[in-house]
Design a protein around this motif. Structure first.
Motif, mmCIF file in Angstrom:
data_model
loop_
_atom_site.group_PDB
_atom_site.id
_atom_site.type_symbol
_atom_site.label_atom_id
_atom_site.label_comp_id
_atom_site.label_asym_id
_atom_site.label_seq_id
_atom_site.Cartn_x
_atom_site.Cartn_y
_atom_site.Cartn_z
ATOM 1 N N VAL A 37 0.965 -1.258 0.018
ATOM 2 C CA VAL A 37 -0.095 0.005 -0.012
ATOM 3 C C VAL A 37 0.870 1.130 0.162
ATOM 4 O O VAL A 37 1.875 1.264 0.876
ATOM 5 C CB VAL A 37 -0.958 0.099 1.255
ATOM 6 N N LYS A 38 0.302 2.102 -0.924
ATOM 7 C CA LYS A 38 1.407 3.387 -1.217
ATOM 8 C C LYS A 38 0.366 4.635 -0.488
ATOM 9 O O LYS A 38 -0.636 4.692 -0.880
ATOM 10 C CB LYS A 38 1.837 3.548 -2.412
ATOM 11 N N LYS B 242 -4.639 10.199 -3.257
ATOM 12 C CA LYS B 242 -5.292 9.031 -3.289
ATOM 13 C C LYS B 242 -4.297 7.696 -2.899
ATOM 14 O O LYS B 242 -3.275 7.602 -3.523
ATOM 15 C CB LYS B 242 -6.065 8.626 -4.267
ATOM 16 N N PRO B 243 -4.504 7.149 -1.944
ATOM 17 C CA PRO B 243 -3.512 5.886 -1.538
ATOM 18 C C PRO B 243 -3.768 4.866 -2.793
ATOM 19 O O PRO B 243 -4.896 4.743 -3.474
ATOM 20 C CB PRO B 243 -4.113 5.119 -0.384
ATOM 21 N N GLU B 244 -2.931 3.966 -3.209
ATOM 22 C CA GLU B 244 -2.784 2.940 -4.012
ATOM 23 C C GLU B 244 -2.495 1.577 -3.528
ATOM 24 O O GLU B 244 -1.611 1.721 -2.361
ATOM 25 C CB GLU B 244 -1.780 3.271 -5.124
ATOM 26 N N ALA B 245 -3.013 0.491 -3.748
ATOM 27 C CA ALA B 245 -2.833 -0.763 -3.204
ATOM 28 C C ALA B 245 -2.685 -1.762 -4.367
ATOM 29 O O ALA B 245 -3.399 -1.727 -5.425
ATOM 30 C CB ALA B 245 -3.808 -1.100 -2.306
ATOM 31 N N TRP B 246 -1.807 -2.784 -3.999
ATOM 32 C CA TRP B 246 -1.477 -3.841 -4.943
ATOM 33 C C TRP B 246 -1.467 -5.198 -4.064
ATOM 34 O O TRP B 246 -0.843 -5.214 -3.064
ATOM 35 C CB TRP B 246 -0.150 -3.930 -5.453
ATOM 36 N N SER C 90 0.583 8.856 0.466
ATOM 37 C CA SER C 90 1.201 10.199 0.520
ATOM 38 C C SER C 90 0.656 10.822 1.498
ATOM 39 O O SER C 90 -0.792 11.177 1.479
ATOM 40 C CB SER C 90 1.289 10.728 -0.713
ATOM 41 N N LYS D 89 -6.964 8.042 6.791
ATOM 42 C CA LYS D 89 -7.179 8.797 5.510
ATOM 43 C C LYS D 89 -7.357 10.214 5.696
ATOM 44 O O LYS D 89 -7.315 11.026 4.513
ATOM 45 C CB LYS D 89 -8.595 8.078 4.815
#
Length: 98
Positions: free
Chosen positions: A6-7, A85-89, A9, A79
């Motif tokens: 999870v990224k 916006k966070p990113e997740a993989w 910022s 949040k």
């Protein structure tokens, strides 16, 4: 087992709030059912960017965590600190060398 990355910022002035909260919940997250590993990284070039890196036994374990009161409490707090916006993989580990 699979890896979740999870990224996130954050607004620079909110980083201490994030780190303080992470410190208080990291053991609870790590001890969630099915979680086998948890790390937090900070980008070397942009101190506002962080990554969590965790291993989960099954996708169901991750979904159970994501539907838990713990996750909801952590995410509701976190949040509010974001500047993007966070990113997740979710990824499968193919090779690991020690």
């Amino acid at each position: 087992m699979f890896v979740r990355i999870v990224k996130m910022s954050f607004h620079e002035e909110k980083i201490p709030d994030f780190l303080e909260n992470f410190e208080s919940v990291k053991d609870k997250i790590r001890n969630a059912a099915g979680n086998r590993f948890l790390e937090l990284y900070q980008d070397k070039n942009d101190k506002c960017i962080f990554f969590t890196y965790s291993y989960w036994e099954t996708e169901e374990d991750l979904e159970n965590y994501r539907n838990s009161e713990l996750f909801n409490t952590v995410w509701d707090f976190t949040k509010k600190l974001f500047n993007a916006k966070p990113e997740a993989w979710s990824v499968d580990k193919l090779v690991s060398l020690n």
